[in-house]
Structures are given as C-alpha cells and as structure tokens.
Motif scaffolding. Sequence first.
Motif, PDB file in Angstrom:
ATOM      1  N   LYS A 108     -17.349 -11.088  -0.182  1.00 27.76           N
ATOM      2  CA  LYS A 108     -16.662 -11.641  -1.355  1.00 27.76           C
ATOM      3  C   LYS A 108     -16.642 -13.168  -1.304  1.00 27.76           C
ATOM      4  CE  LYS A 108     -13.994 -11.208  -5.081  1.00 27.76           C
ATOM      5  NZ  LYS A 108     -13.397 -12.536  -5.213  1.00 27.76           N
ATOM      6  N   SER A 109     -16.426 -13.726  -0.125  1.00 30.57           N
ATOM      7  CA  SER A 109     -16.380 -15.182   0.017  1.00 30.57           C
ATOM      8  C   SER A 109     -17.719 -15.814  -0.356  1.00 30.57           C
ATOM      9  CB  SER A 109     -16.009 -15.561   1.457  1.00 30.57           C
ATOM     10  OG  SER A 109     -16.951 -15.030   2.380  1.00 30.57           O
ATOM     11  N   TYR A 110     -18.822 -15.154   0.006  1.00 32.73           N
ATOM     12  CA  TYR A 110     -20.153 -15.687  -0.332  1.00 32.73           C
ATOM     13  C   TYR A 110     -20.369 -15.642  -1.841  1.00 32.73           C
ATOM     14  CZ  TYR A 110     -25.158 -16.518  -0.404  1.00 32.73           C
ATOM     15  OH  TYR A 110     -26.397 -17.054  -0.677  1.00 32.73           O
ATOM     16  N   ILE A 111     -19.981 -14.538  -2.459  1.00 34.82           N
ATOM     17  CA  ILE A 111     -20.140 -14.392  -3.910  1.00 34.82           C
ATOM     18  C   ILE A 111     -19.344 -15.457  -4.647  1.00 34.82           C
ATOM     19  CG2 ILE A 111     -19.660 -12.872  -5.875  1.00 34.82           C
ATOM     20  CD1 ILE A 111     -20.215 -10.494  -4.007  1.00 34.82           C
ATOM     21  N   ASP A 112     -18.113 -15.691  -4.200  1.00 29.49           N
ATOM     22  CA  ASP A 112     -17.246 -16.683  -4.850  1.00 29.49           C
ATOM     23  C   ASP A 112     -17.814 -18.097  -4.760  1.00 29.49           C
ATOM     24  OD1 ASP A 112     -15.455 -14.706  -5.539  1.00 29.49           O
ATOM     25  OD2 ASP A 112     -14.105 -15.073  -3.849  1.00 29.49           O
ATOM     26  N   LYS A 113     -18.471 -18.399  -3.634  1.00 34.13           N
ATOM     27  CA  LYS A 113     -18.981 -19.754  -3.410  1.00 34.13           C
ATOM     28  C   LYS A 113     -20.407 -19.958  -3.919  1.00 34.13           C
ATOM     29  CE  LYS A 113     -16.212 -20.372   0.799  1.00 34.13           C
ATOM     30  NZ  LYS A 113     -16.284 -20.542   2.279  1.00 34.13           N
ATOM     31  N   ASN A 114     -21.106 -18.868  -4.194  1.00 31.15           N
ATOM     32  CA  ASN A 114     -22.528 -18.977  -4.544  1.00 31.15           C
ATOM     33  C   ASN A 114     -22.864 -18.184  -5.807  1.00 31.15           C
ATOM     34  OD1 ASN A 114     -23.818 -20.351  -1.953  1.00 31.15           O
ATOM     35  ND2 ASN A 114     -22.330 -18.829  -1.223  1.00 31.15           N
ATOM     36  N   GLY A 115     -22.075 -18.416  -6.839  1.00 28.95           N
ATOM     37  CA  GLY A 115     -22.293 -17.711  -8.100  1.00 28.95           C
ATOM     38  C   GLY A 115     -23.671 -17.947  -8.678  1.00 28.95           C
ATOM     39  N   ASP A 116     -24.231 -19.159  -8.485  1.00 28.71           N
ATOM     40  CA  ASP A 116     -25.555 -19.467  -9.010  1.00 28.71           C
ATOM     41  C   ASP A 116     -26.633 -18.651  -8.308  1.00 28.71           C
ATOM     42  OD1 ASP A 116     -25.003 -20.843  -6.626  1.00 28.71           O
ATOM     43  OD2 ASP A 116     -26.408 -22.465  -7.112  1.00 28.71           O
ATOM     44  N   VAL A 117     -26.461 -18.438  -7.003  1.00 26.88           N
ATOM     45  CA  VAL A 117     -27.420 -17.639  -6.245  1.00 26.88           C
ATOM     46  C   VAL A 117     -27.355 -16.181  -6.678  1.00 26.88           C
ATOM     47  CG1 VAL A 117     -28.008 -16.745  -3.957  1.00 26.88           C
ATOM     48  CG2 VAL A 117     -27.434 -19.161  -4.246  1.00 26.88           C
ATOM     49  N   ILE A 118     -26.151 -15.654  -6.805  1.00 28.73           N
ATOM     50  CA  ILE A 118     -25.974 -14.263  -7.225  1.00 28.73           C
ATOM     51  C   ILE A 118     -26.616 -14.043  -8.591  1.00 28.73           C
ATOM     52  CG2 ILE A 118     -24.296 -12.478  -7.802  1.00 28.73           C
ATOM     53  CD1 ILE A 118     -24.467 -13.258  -4.790  1.00 28.73           C
ATOM     54  N   GLU A 119     -26.352 -14.951  -9.518  1.00 28.85           N
ATOM     55  CA  GLU A 119     -26.940 -14.821 -10.849  1.00 28.85           C
ATOM     56  C   GLU A 119     -28.453 -14.956 -10.791  1.00 28.85           C
ATOM     57  OE1 GLU A 119     -26.682 -17.019 -15.220  1.00 28.85           O
ATOM     58  OE2 GLU A 119     -24.899 -16.977 -13.927  1.00 28.85           O
ATOM     59  N   GLY A 120     -28.935 -15.860  -9.940  1.00 31.27           N
ATOM     60  CA  GLY A 120     -30.374 -16.056  -9.808  1.00 31.27           C
ATOM     61  C   GLY A 120     -31.082 -14.829  -9.248  1.00 31.27           C
ATOM     62  N   ILE A 121     -30.492 -14.215  -8.234  1.00 36.19           N
ATOM     63  CA  ILE A 121     -31.054 -12.990  -7.654  1.00 36.19           C
ATOM     64  C   ILE A 121     -31.146 -11.910  -8.727  1.00 36.19           C
ATOM     65  CG2 ILE A 121     -30.593 -11.057  -6.078  1.00 36.19           C
ATOM     66  CD1 ILE A 121     -31.544 -13.382  -4.512  1.00 36.19           C
ATOM     67  N   LEU A 122     -30.061 -11.718  -9.448  1.00 37.59           N
ATOM     68  CA  LEU A 122     -30.018 -10.676 -10.467  1.00 37.59           C
ATOM     69  C   LEU A 122     -30.997 -10.942 -11.609  1.00 37.59           C
ATOM     70  CD1 LEU A 122     -26.152 -10.138 -10.594  1.00 37.59           C
ATOM     71  CD2 LEU A 122     -27.856  -8.515  -9.737  1.00 37.59           C
ATOM     72  N   ARG A 123     -31.097 -12.194 -12.024  1.00 35.85           N
ATOM     73  CA  ARG A 123     -32.014 -12.518 -13.121  1.00 35.85           C
ATOM     74  C   ARG A 123     -33.473 -12.297 -12.703  1.00 35.85           C
ATOM     75  NH1 ARG A 123     -30.484 -17.207 -13.905  1.00 35.85           N
ATOM     76  NH2 ARG A 123     -29.022 -16.844 -15.614  1.00 35.85           N
ATOM     77  N   ALA A 124     -33.804 -12.756 -11.506  1.00 35.51           N
ATOM     78  CA  ALA A 124     -35.173 -12.618 -11.018  1.00 35.51           C
ATOM     79  C   ALA A 124     -35.575 -11.151 -10.884  1.00 35.51           C
ATOM     80  CB  ALA A 124     -35.318 -13.331  -9.677  1.00 35.51           C
ATOM     81  N   VAL A 125     -34.700 -10.337 -10.310  1.00 34.98           N
ATOM     82  CA  VAL A 125     -35.028  -8.929 -10.088  1.00 34.98           C
ATOM     83  C   VAL A 125     -35.024  -8.151 -11.406  1.00 34.98           C
ATOM     84  CG1 VAL A 125     -34.368  -6.815  -8.895  1.00 34.98           C
ATOM     85  CG2 VAL A 125     -34.185  -9.008  -7.708  1.00 34.98           C
ATOM     86  N   THR A 126     -34.092  -8.483 -12.303  1.00 37.17           N
ATOM     87  CA  THR A 126     -34.078  -7.816 -13.612  1.00 37.17           C
ATOM     88  C   THR A 126     -35.378  -8.092 -14.369  1.00 37.17           C
ATOM     89  OG1 THR A 126     -31.654  -7.938 -13.776  1.00 37.17           O
ATOM     90  CG2 THR A 126     -32.875  -7.651 -15.839  1.00 37.17           C
ATOM     91  N   LYS A 127     -35.850  -9.333 -14.313  1.00 38.62           N
ATOM     92  CA  LYS A 127     -37.122  -9.686 -14.952  1.00 38.62           C
ATOM     93  C   LYS A 127     -38.289  -8.931 -14.299  1.00 38.62           C
ATOM     94  CE  LYS A 127     -37.811 -14.131 -15.570  1.00 38.62           C
ATOM     95  NZ  LYS A 127     -37.762 -15.590 -15.263  1.00 38.62           N
ATOM     96  N   ALA A 128     -38.203  -8.733 -12.985  1.00 33.39           N
ATOM     97  CA  ALA A 128     -39.260  -8.021 -12.269  1.00 33.39           C
ATOM     98  C   ALA A 128     -39.286  -6.543 -12.644  1.00 33.39           C
ATOM     99  CB  ALA A 128     -39.068  -8.184 -10.758  1.00 33.39           C
ATOM    100  N   VAL A 129     -38.115  -5.943 -12.839  1.00 36.46           N
ATOM    101  CA  VAL A 129     -38.053  -4.542 -13.285  1.00 36.46           C
ATOM    102  C   VAL A 129     -38.695  -4.422 -14.666  1.00 36.46           C
ATOM    103  CG1 VAL A 129     -36.542  -2.660 -13.998  1.00 36.46           C
ATOM    104  CG2 VAL A 129     -36.015  -3.950 -11.919  1.00 36.46           C
ATOM    105  N   LYS A 130     -38.383  -5.353 -15.537  1.00 34.19           N
ATOM    106  CA  LYS A 130     -38.972  -5.352 -16.883  1.00 34.19           C
ATOM    107  C   LYS A 130     -40.493  -5.473 -16.793  1.00 34.19           C
ATOM    108  CE  LYS A 130     -38.208  -7.519 -21.435  1.00 34.19           C
ATOM    109  NZ  LYS A 130     -39.587  -7.825 -21.836  1.00 34.19           N
TER     110      LYS A 130
END
Length: 331
Positions: A222-244
């Motif tokens: 949880k502490s990593y997610i709170d401090k690195n919201g840009d990374v979390i969003e970036g991971i999700l965006r990149a992988v979502t685009k890859a699934v598409k």
Amino acid sequence: MKRKLITLITAMVFAFTLVFAFTGCNKKDKVIKINEVTHSVFYAPLYLADGLGYFKDEGFEIELTNGGGADATMAAVLSGGADIGFCGPEAAIYVDIGGSDDAPKVFGQLTKRDGSFLVGRKAEPNFKWSDLEGKEILAGRKGGVPAMTFEYVIKTNNVNVNLNYDVAFNMMTAAFESGIADYCTMFEPVASEYQAAGKGYIVSSVGQESGEIPYTCFMAKKSYIDKNGDVIEGILRAVTKAVKYINETDADTVANYLVPYFEGTSKASLKTSVESYKKIDAWVKNMAMEEKALTKLQDVIELAGELDKRVKFSDLVITSTAQKVYDEVYK
C-alpha cells in the motif's frame, strides 16, 4: 497449510531483505522491478507492453525476475526486493489474513482463467475428465492457485484422483518427463514444446473447464502504491494497451515480438501458444477486478480447505486507477 506458507514467506522475506540490503543502493532510476510468478506466454501482454515500447512511453523500464511460485513473489514484494508482484491474488489474501502493517493490495488483474493445459502420456482426442479416475496428476504446490483450480475442476466433475503436491512448481515438467505421475499441468509455451518434441500430448485446457477466476494480478504494498501513483497508472495503461493489441493482431505477428523473451523457444511454438490463449479468452480487457471474481476465487480456496476466513474486496483490491485507464484506452 496456510500457516506453513506464511512461515515460508516470512523466511523468504528475511532472505530477500539480506540480499537487497547489499544491492539496493545500485538501483537505477526509472527502473521498475517486477517479480513474476513464472515465465509464460500466458503473460504475453506484459512482455508485449515492454517489446512494443509502451512502458518506455510511460517514462520507465521494467526489470523482470522470476519467482517460481507465488510465495517467493510475495516475499520479494514484502522485502522490497521487488516493487511490484505479479502472481495469484491468493498470496495477498494469505498475507491480509495473517496481518500486516503494510499489506499488498491488488491494483490490476490480467488473466481471468487458469492458464495451464493438462498433458498426458498418450493422445486422447476424446478426452473426458472422468478418464482421470484413479490417476496421478502433478498439479502444483498445495495452496497455490494452479493446484486449487485443478482441485476445483476435479471436485466439480466428481472424479477421484491422486494429486501429487510434492514437486516444486518449476520442476513439474522435468519430474513428469522422468516418469512421475500419469498427467501433468503445464503452461505455454512449455506444453506445446513438450508435445512438439513427442514427449506427451495436450488433452485439455484447465481454464476452459474451471471457468473465469482472477488468476494472475499485479500487486504492491500500500505504501508503494500511495507514493508511486504515476508508476501504477503507467503499468496499467501499458498492459491494457498490450491486451488490446494482442486481441486485434494475428498470432504470427504477436509471436515475432515474443521471440526475444523466450530464448530457445521456436516462433512456431509461441504462435501456437498465443492461439491457445486467445482461444480460451485468457485476458481481461478491463484490469479493474470485479468483486464477483474475488468471491469465486475465495470459493475455490475454501473448497480446497486453505481459507481460514474471507477477506473483504475493499480491503484487498484497488480498482479506481485500472478503471480510469480502461476508459481512456477503449474510449
């Protein structure tokens, strides 16, 4: 069994902590460390996100390590040896039940069914699950999602089998080749390569039989997610685009991008593996896990006798960022 698993994770955390106490100072900027439970075409969108430059577009690179099991992946996350864990959410459930000041949260789901295929020693074009009556099967580590999903399939089909839990997850294929058990569950591309070599035959898809289940997810403290919201969003965006991308692109083209990630595996096997996973509809489009999915997973764990109590969806899963990314990519 769960207590033993938590003890094992604790020991692994200590070991990882010692290792990274000496190596952590060399961590490069903008390199995100992801520990994956195993290396498989089942996780093709993760590798495609890298190969297609989607992670680079988000401003970082990823460093992949192979845990060889959800317990080791979770230990890496808890110790700080990995920023993000990619494994079955059961690992996060066990830690949450055990109690933690900074328990990992699931922030994205990638696969929505079991990715293993049942491999036998002879061709069985008319295979039925009842054919397993009295047989011995290598199904994975007890308490792990692969083993529990297979147990779920066996129990729902009312078949009595001998499940062998004694062989480590990443050693099952070698054990099967040495003559242990009548059947073995294998991920791709191992299953296709094994069959192509004439060593065995794929007789069924475990994922098709078990139905949808949140099989593999991204998680972090949880502490990593709170401090690195840009990374979390970036991971999700990149992988979502890859699934598409993988859903809209032929398997042969996809296989070209996967070749660098599977040294020693033929492009033909990678193509076959991609086709196999597309056929069973392996990946979610929206990486925001649904509550009914976690309910189904806990049903499976409970049926296996590995769940002391259920966890609340809101305590374990974060969906807001994944939903935001999905809305952007598929707008």
